[in-house]
Design an enzyme around this catalytic site. Structure first.
Site, PDB file in Angstrom:
ATOM      1  N   ILE A  16     -25.917  42.245 -60.122  1.00  0.00           N
ATOM      2  CA  ILE A  16     -26.252  40.774 -59.912  1.00  0.00           C
ATOM      3  C   ILE A  16     -26.327  40.558 -61.627  1.00  0.00           C
ATOM      4  O   ILE A  16     -27.256  40.976 -62.407  1.00  0.00           O
ATOM      5  CB  ILE A  16     -27.771  40.264 -59.504  1.00  0.00           C
ATOM      6  CG1 ILE A  16     -27.605  40.531 -57.993  1.00  0.00           C
ATOM      7  CG2 ILE A  16     -27.688  38.734 -59.630  1.00  0.00           C
ATOM      8  CD1 ILE A  16     -28.778  40.214 -57.379  1.00  0.00           C
ATOM      9  N   ASP A  76     -25.384  41.262 -72.273  1.00  0.00           N
ATOM     10  CA  ASP A  76     -24.775  40.042 -72.645  1.00  0.00           C
ATOM     11  C   ASP A  76     -23.388  39.669 -72.393  1.00  0.00           C
ATOM     12  O   ASP A  76     -22.608  40.446 -72.793  1.00  0.00           O
ATOM     13  CB  ASP A  76     -24.973  39.859 -74.091  1.00  0.00           C
ATOM     14  CG  ASP A  76     -24.401  38.390 -74.740  1.00  0.00           C
ATOM     15  OD1 ASP A  76     -23.986  37.638 -73.984  1.00  0.00           O
ATOM     16  OD2 ASP A  76     -24.973  38.237 -75.713  1.00  0.00           O
ATOM     17  N   ASN A 103     -23.586  35.370 -61.474  1.00  0.00           N
ATOM     18  CA  ASN A 103     -24.419  34.435 -61.700  1.00  0.00           C
ATOM     19  C   ASN A 103     -24.499  34.083 -63.026  1.00  0.00           C
ATOM     20  O   ASN A 103     -24.760  32.846 -63.084  1.00  0.00           O
ATOM     21  CB  ASN A 103     -25.810  34.825 -60.779  1.00  0.00           C
ATOM     22  CG  ASN A 103     -26.604  33.843 -61.086  1.00  0.00           C
ATOM     23  OD1 ASN A 103     -26.855  32.810 -60.489  1.00  0.00           O
ATOM     24  ND2 ASN A 103     -27.765  34.325 -61.912  1.00  0.00           N
ATOM     25  N   TYR A 169     -18.944  21.954 -69.554  1.00  0.00           N
ATOM     26  CA  TYR A 169     -19.851  22.897 -68.441  1.00  0.00           C
ATOM     27  C   TYR A 169     -18.807  22.470 -66.992  1.00  0.00           C
ATOM     28  O   TYR A 169     -18.442  23.647 -66.378  1.00  0.00           O
ATOM     29  CB  TYR A 169     -21.243  22.277 -68.338  1.00  0.00           C
ATOM     30  CG  TYR A 169     -21.969  23.181 -66.943  1.00  0.00           C
ATOM     31  CD1 TYR A 169     -22.129  24.418 -67.030  1.00  0.00           C
ATOM     32  CD2 TYR A 169     -22.374  22.428 -65.794  1.00  0.00           C
ATOM     33  CE1 TYR A 169     -22.819  25.034 -65.971  1.00  0.00           C
ATOM     34  CE2 TYR A 169     -22.822  23.102 -64.684  1.00  0.00           C
ATOM     35  CZ  TYR A 169     -22.925  24.349 -64.915  1.00  0.00           C
ATOM     36  OH  TYR A 169     -23.818  25.008 -63.736  1.00  0.00           O
ATOM     37  N   LYS A 173     -16.755  25.361 -64.818  1.00  0.00           N
ATOM     38  CA  LYS A 173     -17.031  25.599 -63.736  1.00  0.00           C
ATOM     39  C   LYS A 173     -15.770  25.217 -62.702  1.00  0.00           C
ATOM     40  O   LYS A 173     -15.482  25.812 -61.718  1.00  0.00           O
ATOM     41  CB  LYS A 173     -18.304  24.807 -63.044  1.00  0.00           C
ATOM     42  CG  LYS A 173     -19.473  25.247 -63.415  1.00  0.00           C
ATOM     43  CD  LYS A 173     -19.948  26.796 -63.040  1.00  0.00           C
ATOM     44  CE  LYS A 173     -21.252  27.022 -63.550  1.00  0.00           C
ATOM     45  NZ  LYS A 173     -21.610  28.702 -63.097  1.00  0.00           N
TER      46      LYS A 173
HETATM   47  N1  LIG Z   1     -29.805  25.117 -61.836  1.00  0.00           N
HETATM   48  C1  LIG Z   1     -28.792  24.462 -61.165  1.00  0.00           C
HETATM   49  O1  LIG Z   1     -28.962  23.135 -61.167  1.00  0.00           O
HETATM   50  C2  LIG Z   1     -27.362  25.005 -60.661  1.00  0.00           C
HETATM   51  C3  LIG Z   1     -26.624  24.307 -60.255  1.00  0.00           C
HETATM   52  C4  LIG Z   1     -25.436  24.638 -60.023  1.00  0.00           C
HETATM   53  C5  LIG Z   1     -24.747  26.067 -60.579  1.00  0.00           C
HETATM   54  N2  LIG Z   1     -25.777  26.615 -61.411  1.00  0.00           N
HETATM   55  C6  LIG Z   1     -25.532  27.971 -61.849  1.00  0.00           C
HETATM   56  O2  LIG Z   1     -26.295  28.864 -61.346  1.00  0.00           O
HETATM   57  C7  LIG Z   1     -26.343  30.190 -62.161  1.00  0.00           C
HETATM   58  C8  LIG Z   1     -27.712  30.427 -62.403  1.00  0.00           C
HETATM   59  O3  LIG Z   1     -28.164  29.548 -63.037  1.00  0.00           O
HETATM   60  P1  LIG Z   1     -29.787  29.232 -62.722  1.00  0.00           P
HETATM   61  O4  LIG Z   1     -30.139  27.828 -62.306  1.00  0.00           O
HETATM   62  O5  LIG Z   1     -30.610  30.267 -62.034  1.00  0.00           O
HETATM   63  O6  LIG Z   1     -30.392  29.160 -64.249  1.00  0.00           O
HETATM   64  P2  LIG Z   1     -31.468  30.145 -65.206  1.00  0.00           P
HETATM   65  O7  LIG Z   1     -32.592  29.935 -64.523  1.00  0.00           O
HETATM   66  O8  LIG Z   1     -31.260  29.431 -66.591  1.00  0.00           O
HETATM   67  O9  LIG Z   1     -30.735  31.364 -65.157  1.00  0.00           O
HETATM   68  C9  LIG Z   1     -29.666  31.762 -65.896  1.00  0.00           C
HETATM   69  C10 LIG Z   1     -29.474  33.183 -66.039  1.00  0.00           C
HETATM   70  O10 LIG Z   1     -28.198  33.581 -66.732  1.00  0.00           O
HETATM   71  C11 LIG Z   1     -28.536  34.523 -67.705  1.00  0.00           C
HETATM   72  N3  LIG Z   1     -27.688  34.384 -68.887  1.00  0.00           N
HETATM   73  C12 LIG Z   1     -27.566  33.382 -69.605  1.00  0.00           C
HETATM   74  N4  LIG Z   1     -26.448  33.762 -70.598  1.00  0.00           N
HETATM   75  C13 LIG Z   1     -26.461  35.237 -70.382  1.00  0.00           C
HETATM   76  C14 LIG Z   1     -25.444  36.014 -70.770  1.00  0.00           C
HETATM   77  N5  LIG Z   1     -24.832  35.577 -72.141  1.00  0.00           N
HETATM   78  N6  LIG Z   1     -25.437  37.306 -70.556  1.00  0.00           N
HETATM   79  C15 LIG Z   1     -26.051  37.403 -69.437  1.00  0.00           C
HETATM   80  N7  LIG Z   1     -26.883  36.989 -68.865  1.00  0.00           N
HETATM   81  C16 LIG Z   1     -26.899  35.374 -69.260  1.00  0.00           C
HETATM   82  C17 LIG Z   1     -29.969  34.331 -67.925  1.00  0.00           C
HETATM   83  O11 LIG Z   1     -30.819  35.524 -68.570  1.00  0.00           O
HETATM   84  P3  LIG Z   1     -30.993  35.890 -70.067  1.00  0.00           P
HETATM   85  O12 LIG Z   1     -31.332  34.771 -70.811  1.00  0.00           O
HETATM   86  O13 LIG Z   1     -32.129  37.049 -69.735  1.00  0.00           O
HETATM   87  O14 LIG Z   1     -29.582  36.650 -70.578  1.00  0.00           O
HETATM   88  C18 LIG Z   1     -30.685  33.894 -66.777  1.00  0.00           C
HETATM   89  O15 LIG Z   1     -31.138  35.108 -65.967  1.00  0.00           O
HETATM   90  C19 LIG Z   1     -25.504  29.798 -63.349  1.00  0.00           C
HETATM   91  O16 LIG Z   1     -24.122  30.072 -63.345  1.00  0.00           O
HETATM   92  C20 LIG Z   1     -25.289  28.226 -63.316  1.00  0.00           C
HETATM   93  O17 LIG Z   1     -24.306  27.555 -63.911  1.00  0.00           O
HETATM   94  C21 LIG Z   1     -26.990  26.246 -61.518  1.00  0.00           C
END
Ligand SMILES: NC(=O)c1ccc[n+]([C@@H]2O[C@H](COP(=O)([O-])OP(=O)(O)OC[C@H]3O[C@@H](n4cnc5c(N)ncnc54)[C@H](OP(=O)(O)O)[C@@H]3O)[C@@H](O)[C@H]2O)c1
Length: 271
Positions: A16, A76, A103, A169, A173
């Site tokens: 993951i 990263d 993810n 964004y 997507k």
């Molecule tokens: N929340 C929403 O409303 C929503 C809706 C639709 C889709 N999504 C999608 O769901 C996914 C997860 O988002 P979330 O809502 O769980 O957000 P989140 O709580 O901000 O988590 C994002 C995760 O991505 C990791 N990440 C960010 N940049 C990274 C990088 N350069 N390398 C490796 N890991 C990285 C972060 O870990 P580190 O900072 O530790 O690297 C964190 O674990 C994303 O793809 C997002 O676009 C979210």
């Protein structure tokens, strides 16, 4: 009744990305509960370790004897060198991945076209699109050779319908949706499964990141309605992964009950 058939997840090895928070972290814990091994990847190692501990506790609680190996690997996904050497960092006994959950992803800002910084544009495309594609490329040949594997990409409502203030964004997507669709078609003659999960509003660190740490602005996004939580999407991911091998959940579009599109929502709690 359980949301997933645990027996199909027992002993599977799941990788993951973005497992340090939000949807990725909740998904790791749920796979652990189902008896899987999990490799947790992200940039923040302390947060990854805390999630790995939660995985260990969930696995213990499940009483399932198999699986239960959890490894954290700093990654990263924007760094090509780190991706190239990534497999070497995974413990030997966990290198045979069964399920890849792409993810890691994020959104920055609400600027309109003309005001978007080059840096933000590059950062979002590098992580959300190129990182996801590179990780997929890293494992697809092995999946083909072993005639197995499941790639689960996290798309978004923003990948189905664009909205003002989210041009980059939404474009990333949409790219995820298109890439996933091509991949699905390319592996049709194999047992490899390809799934895209498209969440609507999920209350995680996502909006805090979007508003560059402004928690009050982030909270406003969810004001007056009940958003999804990370565990809701984790359930969908784990459910898709636990279907019988001949079943491929190609897409899952998952919204809070009071959201109908990126811009149409009903906020009963806001007068
Ligand atoms: N929340 C929403 O409303 C929503 C809706 C639709 C889709 N999504 C999608 O769901 C996914 C997860 O988002 P979330 O809502 O769980 O957000 P989140 O709580 O901000 O988590 C994002 C995760 O991505 C990791 N990440 C960010 N940049 C990274 C990088 N350069 N390398 C490796 N890991 C990285 C972060 O870990 P580190 O900072 O530790 O690297 C964190 O674990 C994303 O793809 C997002 O676009 C979210």
């Amino acid at each position: 009744m359980s949301v997933f058939n645990a027996s199909r997840l027992v002993g599977k090895t799941v990788l993951i990305t973005g497992a340090s928070a939000g949807i990725g972290a909740a998904t790791a814990v749920l796979f652990a509960k189902g008896g899987s091994n999990v490799i947790l990847a992200a940039r923040r190692t302390d947060a990854l370790k805390a999630v790995a501990e939660a995985c260990t506790a969930a696995h213990k609680e499940s009483g399932i004897q198999q699986g239960g190996k959890f490894a954290t690997v700093q990654l990263d996904v924007a760094d090509k060198k780190q991706i190239a050497s990534f497999i070497d960092k995974i413990p030997q006994d966990l290198r045979s991945i069964d399920i890849l959950v792409n993810n890691a992803g994020f959104v920055l800002g609400v600027e309109k076209v003309g005001d978007i910084s080059e840096a933000d544009m590059e950062a979002m495309f590098t992580v959300n699109v190129f990182g996801l594609i590179s990780l997929t490329q890293l494992f697809i040949k092995d999946f083909r050779a072993r005639k197995t594997g499941h790639i689960i990409n996290i798309g978004s409502v923003a990948g189905r319908e664009p909205y003002a203030g989210g041009a980059i964004y939404c474009a990333t997507k949409h790219a995820v949706r298109s890439f996933t669709g091509s991949l699905l078609r390319e592996v049709v003659d194999t047992p490899i499964r390809v799934t895209e999960i498209q969440p609507g509003m999920v209350e995680t660190e996502f909006s805090v990141v979007r508003f560059r740490g402004d928690k009050a602005a982030a909270d406003k996004v969810y004001e007056g309605l009940q958003p999804l939580v990370a565990e809701d999407i984790a359930e969908e991911i784990v459910w898709a992964a636990s279907r019988p091998p001949h079943v491929n959940i190609a897409e899952l579009y998952v919204l809070p009950v009071n959201q109908a599109s990126p811009t149409i929502s009903f906020r009963p709690g806001k007068q």
